[in-house]
Design a protein around this motif. Structure first.
Motif, PDB file in Angstrom:
ATOM      1  N   THR A  76       0.830  -1.208   0.000  1.00 48.40           N
ATOM      2  CA  THR A  76       0.000   0.000   0.000  1.00 48.40           C
ATOM      3  C   THR A  76       0.862   1.255   0.000  1.00 48.40           C
ATOM      4  O   THR A  76       1.949   1.287   0.596  1.00 48.40           O
ATOM      5  CB  THR A  76      -0.916   0.010   1.232  1.00 48.40           C
ATOM      6  N   GLY A  77       0.358   2.299  -0.675  1.00 48.15           N
ATOM      7  CA  GLY A  77       1.065   3.577  -0.721  1.00 48.15           C
ATOM      8  C   GLY A  77       2.459   3.444  -1.287  1.00 48.15           C
ATOM      9  O   GLY A  77       3.379   4.161  -0.858  1.00 48.15           O
ATOM     10  N   THR A  78       2.636   2.535  -2.242  1.00 46.63           N
ATOM     11  CA  THR A  78       3.968   2.187  -2.730  1.00 46.63           C
ATOM     12  C   THR A  78       3.992   2.120  -4.252  1.00 46.63           C
ATOM     13  O   THR A  78       3.062   1.612  -4.868  1.00 46.63           O
ATOM     14  CB  THR A  78       4.390   0.809  -2.163  1.00 46.63           C
ATOM     15  N   THR A  79       5.066   2.630  -4.833  1.00 50.17           N
ATOM     16  CA  THR A  79       5.289   2.461  -6.266  1.00 50.17           C
ATOM     17  C   THR A  79       6.067   1.168  -6.490  1.00 50.17           C
ATOM     18  O   THR A  79       6.612   0.576  -5.548  1.00 50.17           O
ATOM     19  CB  THR A  79       6.084   3.641  -6.829  1.00 50.17           C
ATOM     20  N   VAL A  80       6.132   0.750  -7.743  1.00 48.01           N
ATOM     21  CA  VAL A  80       6.878  -0.468  -8.050  1.00 48.01           C
ATOM     22  C   VAL A  80       8.338  -0.318  -7.655  1.00 48.01           C
ATOM     23  O   VAL A  80       8.936  -1.231  -7.065  1.00 48.01           O
ATOM     24  CB  VAL A  80       6.756  -0.816  -9.551  1.00 48.01           C
ATOM     25  N   GLN A  81       8.935   0.839  -7.974  1.00 53.30           N
ATOM     26  CA  GLN A  81      10.340   1.056  -7.642  1.00 53.30           C
ATOM     27  C   GLN A  81      10.605   0.883  -6.153  1.00 53.30           C
ATOM     28  O   GLN A  81      11.652   0.355  -5.749  1.00 53.30           O
ATOM     29  CB  GLN A  81      10.795   2.449  -8.087  1.00 53.30           C
ATOM     30  N   GLU A  82       9.652   1.357  -5.323  1.00 58.52           N
ATOM     31  CA  GLU A  82       9.818   1.238  -3.865  1.00 58.52           C
ATOM     32  C   GLU A  82       9.549  -0.187  -3.386  1.00 58.52           C
ATOM     33  O   GLU A  82      10.179  -0.665  -2.440  1.00 58.52           O
ATOM     34  CB  GLU A  82       8.858   2.195  -3.167  1.00 58.52           C
ATOM     35  N   GLY A  83       8.614  -0.864  -4.048  1.00 54.12           N
ATOM     36  CA  GLY A  83       8.213  -2.187  -3.585  1.00 54.12           C
ATOM     37  C   GLY A  83       9.205  -3.288  -3.862  1.00 54.12           C
ATOM     38  O   GLY A  83       9.303  -4.268  -3.105  1.00 54.12           O
ATOM     39  N   VAL A  84       9.980  -3.137  -4.943  1.00 52.14           N
ATOM     40  CA  VAL A  84      10.878  -4.229  -5.319  1.00 52.14           C
ATOM     41  C   VAL A  84      11.999  -4.442  -4.308  1.00 52.14           C
ATOM     42  O   VAL A  84      12.574  -5.529  -4.245  1.00 52.14           O
ATOM     43  CB  VAL A  84      11.482  -3.978  -6.719  1.00 52.14           C
ATOM     44  N   THR A  85      12.316  -3.436  -3.535  1.00 51.01           N
ATOM     45  CA  THR A  85      13.388  -3.582  -2.548  1.00 51.01           C
ATOM     46  C   THR A  85      13.037  -4.662  -1.529  1.00 51.01           C
ATOM     47  O   THR A  85      13.856  -5.538  -1.219  1.00 51.01           O
ATOM     48  CB  THR A  85      13.649  -2.252  -1.828  1.00 51.01           C
ATOM     49  N   ALA A  86      11.815  -4.591  -0.998  1.00 51.06           N
ATOM     50  CA  ALA A  86      11.386  -5.604  -0.038  1.00 51.06           C
ATOM     51  C   ALA A  86      11.275  -6.968  -0.698  1.00 51.06           C
ATOM     52  O   ALA A  86      11.641  -7.996  -0.107  1.00 51.06           O
ATOM     53  CB  ALA A  86      10.052  -5.204   0.579  1.00 51.06           C
ATOM     54  N   LEU A  87      10.776  -6.995  -1.926  1.00 52.71           N
ATOM     55  CA  LEU A  87      10.624  -8.281  -2.628  1.00 52.71           C
ATOM     56  C   LEU A  87      11.990  -8.891  -2.914  1.00 52.71           C
ATOM     57  O   LEU A  87      12.160 -10.125  -2.856  1.00 52.71           O
ATOM     58  CB  LEU A  87       9.861  -8.063  -3.931  1.00 52.71           C
ATOM     59  N   ASP A  88      12.955  -8.067  -3.209  1.00 53.67           N
ATOM     60  CA  ASP A  88      14.316  -8.539  -3.435  1.00 53.67           C
ATOM     61  C   ASP A  88      14.858  -9.216  -2.176  1.00 53.67           C
ATOM     62  O   ASP A  88      15.503 -10.271  -2.234  1.00 53.67           O
ATOM     63  CB  ASP A  88      15.186  -7.349  -3.829  1.00 53.67           C
ATOM     64  N   ARG A  89      14.585  -8.607  -1.020  1.00 53.25           N
ATOM     65  CA  ARG A  89      15.039  -9.204   0.240  1.00 53.25           C
ATOM     66  C   ARG A  89      14.334 -10.528   0.507  1.00 53.25           C
ATOM     67  O   ARG A  89      14.935 -11.459   1.044  1.00 53.25           O
ATOM     68  CB  ARG A  89      14.802  -8.224   1.396  1.00 53.25           C
ATOM     69  N   ILE A  90      13.037 -10.600   0.163  1.00 52.86           N
ATOM     70  CA  ILE A  90      12.294 -11.855   0.358  1.00 52.86           C
ATOM     71  C   ILE A  90      12.916 -12.972  -0.460  1.00 52.86           C
ATOM     72  O   ILE A  90      13.095 -14.095   0.017  1.00 52.86           O
ATOM     73  CB  ILE A  90      10.810 -11.657  -0.018  1.00 52.86           C
ATOM     74  N   CYS A  91      13.264 -12.664  -1.714  1.00 50.61           N
ATOM     75  CA  CYS A  91      13.922 -13.676  -2.547  1.00 50.61           C
ATOM     76  C   CYS A  91      15.239 -14.134  -1.920  1.00 50.61           C
ATOM     77  O   CYS A  91      15.547 -15.328  -1.881  1.00 50.61           O
ATOM     78  CB  CYS A  91      14.193 -13.115  -3.943  1.00 50.61           C
ATOM     79  N   ALA A  92      16.020 -13.175  -1.442  1.00 51.27           N
ATOM     80  CA  ALA A  92      17.320 -13.509  -0.860  1.00 51.27           C
ATOM     81  C   ALA A  92      17.159 -14.344   0.410  1.00 51.27           C
ATOM     82  O   ALA A  92      17.862 -15.346   0.601  1.00 51.27           O
ATOM     83  CB  ALA A  92      18.097 -12.227  -0.567  1.00 51.27           C
ATOM     84  N   GLU A  93      16.231 -13.934   1.284  1.00 53.71           N
ATOM     85  CA  GLU A  93      16.022 -14.672   2.528  1.00 53.71           C
ATOM     86  C   GLU A  93      15.506 -16.081   2.256  1.00 53.71           C
ATOM     87  O   GLU A  93      15.884 -17.032   2.943  1.00 53.71           O
ATOM     88  CB  GLU A  93      15.023 -13.919   3.411  1.00 53.71           C
ATOM     89  N   THR A  94      14.642 -16.222   1.275  1.00 56.57           N
ATOM     90  CA  THR A  94      14.106 -17.544   0.946  1.00 56.57           C
ATOM     91  C   THR A  94      15.205 -18.465   0.455  1.00 56.57           C
ATOM     92  O   THR A  94      15.273 -19.646   0.831  1.00 56.57           O
ATOM     93  CB  THR A  94      13.008 -17.426  -0.136  1.00 56.57           C
ATOM     94  N   GLU A  95      16.109 -17.943  -0.388  1.00 56.58           N
ATOM     95  CA  GLU A  95      17.191 -18.779  -0.915  1.00 56.58           C
ATOM     96  C   GLU A  95      18.171 -19.169   0.176  1.00 56.58           C
ATOM     97  O   GLU A  95      18.685 -20.305   0.196  1.00 56.58           O
ATOM     98  CB  GLU A  95      17.925 -18.028  -2.020  1.00 56.58           C
ATOM     99  N   MET A  96      18.434 -18.257   1.100  1.00 62.89           N
ATOM    100  CA  MET A  96      19.445 -18.528   2.133  1.00 62.89           C
ATOM    101  C   MET A  96      18.926 -19.376   3.288  1.00 62.89           C
ATOM    102  O   MET A  96      19.713 -19.929   4.057  1.00 62.89           O
ATOM    103  CB  MET A  96      19.976 -17.194   2.676  1.00 62.89           C
ATOM    104  N   TYR A  97      17.621 -19.490   3.423  1.00 68.88           N
ATOM    105  CA  TYR A  97      17.068 -20.220   4.567  1.00 68.88           C
ATOM    106  C   TYR A  97      17.456 -21.700   4.496  1.00 68.88           C
ATOM    107  O   TYR A  97      17.505 -22.300   3.408  1.00 68.88           O
ATOM    108  CB  TYR A  97      15.549 -20.077   4.605  1.00 68.88           C
ATOM    109  N   ASP A  98      17.681 -22.289   5.655  1.00 69.37           N
ATOM    110  CA  ASP A  98      18.046 -23.702   5.730  1.00 69.37           C
ATOM    111  C   ASP A  98      16.787 -24.568   5.713  1.00 69.37           C
ATOM    112  O   ASP A  98      16.256 -24.952   6.755  1.00 69.37           O
ATOM    113  CB  ASP A  98      18.854 -23.954   7.008  1.00 69.37           C
ATOM    114  N   TRP A  99      16.302 -24.869   4.527  1.00 63.58           N
ATOM    115  CA  TRP A  99      15.079 -25.659   4.388  1.00 63.58           C
ATOM    116  C   TRP A  99      15.296 -27.136   4.686  1.00 63.58           C
ATOM    117  O   TRP A  99      14.317 -27.886   4.840  1.00 63.58           O
ATOM    118  CB  TRP A  99      14.524 -25.511   2.963  1.00 63.58           C
TER     119      TRP A  99
END
Length: 383
Positions: A295-318
């Motif tokens: 909410t209250g976010t442009t795509v440019q602002e939103g991708v930063t959090a999504l980028d971190r989600i991708c990184a955290e998901t890959e690094m997690y010890d599944w």
């Protein structure tokens, strides 16, 4: 939950029946006490024995009729399933009748009016209490106009004084008993209302939240998107729709079972929650597919959090959920645009997700035209 409501409804019905029969029993017992007092007055020579006998027969007949009506389920679905109003009116008419028949002990029937109205207060609304009061008032006017000068207070003998005193004691006791019962009923109703509020809250949660992950479900997501659309139309407040998918999740269910799959989904939800803001909304769309409304976010602002989600998901010890499990996340994101529908924006985010999958997964893909990009979408980060 439907079963719980059915059980609550059945329990409520049983309680109402038990209450109705219990009150009828108390009314009958009250009548028996009056019969005994009348027998005492008959023994003292104040009234004829026939009065006590006739009163006893009236108690038996009236109680029997209402017992049969309650057993038959008559008016069970009405607002007065216990037939409180008919019982009150009948009792008032009986007392008025015997007040006219036996004015020598008329005080006894007069004070019984207080017991009757106390009984009525347990189950009648204000309107029906007023109606019953008017009926009782008319009865008293009729009785006093006919035998007012015959009314007596039978205290001419020691036995008469004893019976009068006893009748007042019993009347006070019955009124206090009914007042105490009303207090208990109010407390019980309060407790039941609190239980009902909790049950309704639980129903609402089940209707809007995913039971496994405890985040918003698909139905709630649609409501959230409709609200954000209106905010956008009113004030131009931007928002983005991101669709997240776990790469390789199917193999977890196939190789390690659904219990492991459930734990993976719950863990992924926590990863996303740690990166999202309180104002954002996260929902499970189905299976291993999730939607994040920024909410209250442009795509440019939103991708930063999504980028971190991708990184955290890959690094997690599944591997803690199954040997050699490796999972990543593919994400498609788009912004909401003027003049379009939620479905159109959602389809564009979905296309971006498929673009991320096709480009090799484990990446964030922005839909075409969110900002300057190629026709196939823009990859923000690929790992």
């Amino acid at each position: 939950m439907q079963r719980e409501f059915g059980e609550m409804k059945e329990q409520r019905r049983k309680e109402m029946n038990a209450m109705a029969f219990g009150m009828l029993g108390r009314v009958a017992l009250s009548g028996v006490l009056d019969v005994l007092l009348l027998c005492g007055f008959a023994y003292a020579g104040v009234i004829q024995p026939d009065i006590a006998l006739l009163y006893g027969m009236a108690v038996i007949v009236v109680s029997g009729i209402f017992y049969l009506l309650l057993r038959s389920g008559y008016k069970r679905r009405s607002k007065d399933p216990g037939l409180t109003f008919p019982q009150v009116v009948t009792a008032l008419l009986v007392q008025t009748g015997f007040l006219i028949l036996a004015p020598q002990v008329g005080y006894l029937f007069l004070i019984n009016f207080f017991v009757i109205y106390a009984f009525g207060a347990l189950g009648l609304s204000t309107f029906w209490n007023v109606v019953s009061w008017l009926i009782g008032s008319l009865g008293l006017v009729l009785a006093f106009s006919l035998i007012g000068w015959h009314l007596q207070f039978p205290v001419g003998s020691n036995l008469g004084q004893l019976l009068v005193c006893l009748s007042f004691i019993l009347t006070l006791g019955r009124c206090i008993y009914l007042a105490n019962m009303m207090s208990r009923m109010q407390r019980k109703i309060t407790e039941q209302n609190q239980q009902l509020v909790k049950a309704m809250k639980r129903v609402q949660e089940l209707a809007t939240r995913d039971e496994l992950t405890n985040i918003e479900n698909r139905r709630s997501l649609m409501e959230i998107l409709a609200v954000e659309q209106k905010r956008f139309q009113r004030g131009g407040t931007p928002f983005c729709i991101a669709i997240l998918d776990l790469d390789g999740f199917k193999s977890v269910n196939d190789n390690f079972g659904h219990a492991a799959g459930d734990m993976v989904l719950k863990t992924f939800v926590e990863i996303v929650r740690n990166e999202m803001r309180l104002s954002d909304h996260f929902a499970r769309y189905g299976g291993d597919e999730f939607v994040l409304v920024l909410t209250g976010t442009t795509v440019q602002e939103g991708v930063t959090a999504l980028d971190r989600i991708c990184a955290e998901t890959e690094m997690y010890d599944w591997s803690k959920f199954g040997k050699d499990i490796i999972l990543t996340a593919s994400i498609g994101i788009t912004d909401f645009r003027p003049g379009e529908s939620i479905d159109e924006a959602f389809q564009r985010a979905d296309m971006a997700l498929y673009g991320a999958k096709a480009a090799g997964r484990n990446r964030v893909m922005i839909s075409p035209d969110s900002f300057e990009s190629s026709d196939g979408g823009t990859t923000i980060r690929a790992f």
